[in-house]
Structures are given as structure tokens and as C-alpha cells.
Design an enzyme around this catalytic site. Sequence first.
Site, PDB file in Angstrom:
ATOM      1  CD  GLU A  87      -3.241   0.981   2.487  1.00 17.95           C
ATOM      2  OE1 GLU A  87      -3.735  -0.039   2.327  1.00 17.95           O
ATOM      3  OE2 GLU A  87      -3.014   1.656   2.999  1.00 17.95           O
ATOM      4  CG  ASP A  88       1.754   3.349   3.244  1.00 17.51           C
ATOM      5  OD1 ASP A  88       0.594   3.593   2.705  1.00 17.51           O
ATOM      6  OD2 ASP A  88       1.861   2.523   4.370  1.00 17.51           O
TER       7      ASP A  88
END
Length: 179
Positions: A65-66
Site C-alpha cells: 500500500e505505502d
Amino acid sequence: MLSAVRLISEAADLAARRHNGMARKGRGSEPYINHLAEVASLLATATGGADAELVAAGWLHDTIEDTDTTHEELAQKFSQRVASLVVECTDDMSLPKAERRRRQVLDAPRKSAAAKLIKIADKISNISARIHSDPTTEERDDLADYVGWAEQVVAVCRGGNPWLDQAFDDAVQRARASL
Ligand code: ZN
């Protein structure tokens, strides 16, 4: 397949490198790795250390996700199950925040039992970081908003691990007492 000790050590190492320089949201802008360590530790305690892949996935749960980490890379470095668990915990960051939150509630029933544990541990950690001893109005609103949403997600995820469910309820209670 890596040994349990290597699996978890290498997951922590990769997570530390990939999230290097990032700060977590909440109290004191702690390094992001503190959040990952907390989630992994909650999962290890909740399962009595029985599931190394789950703990490794706890360390890695925000990498796709990051950061620029991919499913393929995690599958190759760790295992297909670790990679799949991280994918299950990955929001579509191209969507607005409200829609991502809505989807977490809607998608939760279809998650695997292990992914549900990661979700609960993630919410415990995020609530705890948002509890301030002397909150501003903005911090208070942010915590109340986060707890309300986390309760909706966890309502669908809970039931698989009584210790983790209790830890979540305790975090919610501490949060509400601080408001
Ligand atoms: Zn997280």
C-alpha cells in the site's frame, strides 16, 4: 520455505528499509516501523507464536500500500501465503479516503481468517497511537472518527481470536475514556 526465525527477521528488515523515513499518524509522529513492530507483536502474542507467516505478514502489511513493494516480490522472498495476506490488507490508494474506508467494511467478510487478525491488530495499533493525554479538538475528532470506523471493520473481523478481540475492546475503551 524459510525457517520461522529467518522469515520474521527478514520481513522486519525489509519493512524497516521500505518504510524508512516515514512517520506514522498520531502521537509524536513516531517512525512508521513502530506501528509495524506493534502489529507483528500483537499477532505473535495473540497466536502464541504459532504462525510465523502471520507475524511476517504483520511486519509487511503496509508495504504494498505505502511503498513500491509488489505481490510478486513478497511471494518470491517470503511465501505465497505471506504475499496474499499482505494483498488482502492493501487498500486501493487511487480511491478517495471515504471510499477506501467504506470498502474495508464491505470487503471484510470475504477476508481470510488470518487477514482478519491483521486487520484487528492494525486497528488496535492505530487507535492506541491516536490517544493523547491532552487532545486538541482536532485530535479528539480524529480519534472519535477513527474509532467509529474501526468498530465497523472489527465487528465483521472479530470472533477468530478472543485475546485480540479483547485487546481491541480495551483500546476502544481507553480511547473513549480519553475523549
Ligand atoms: Zn497498518
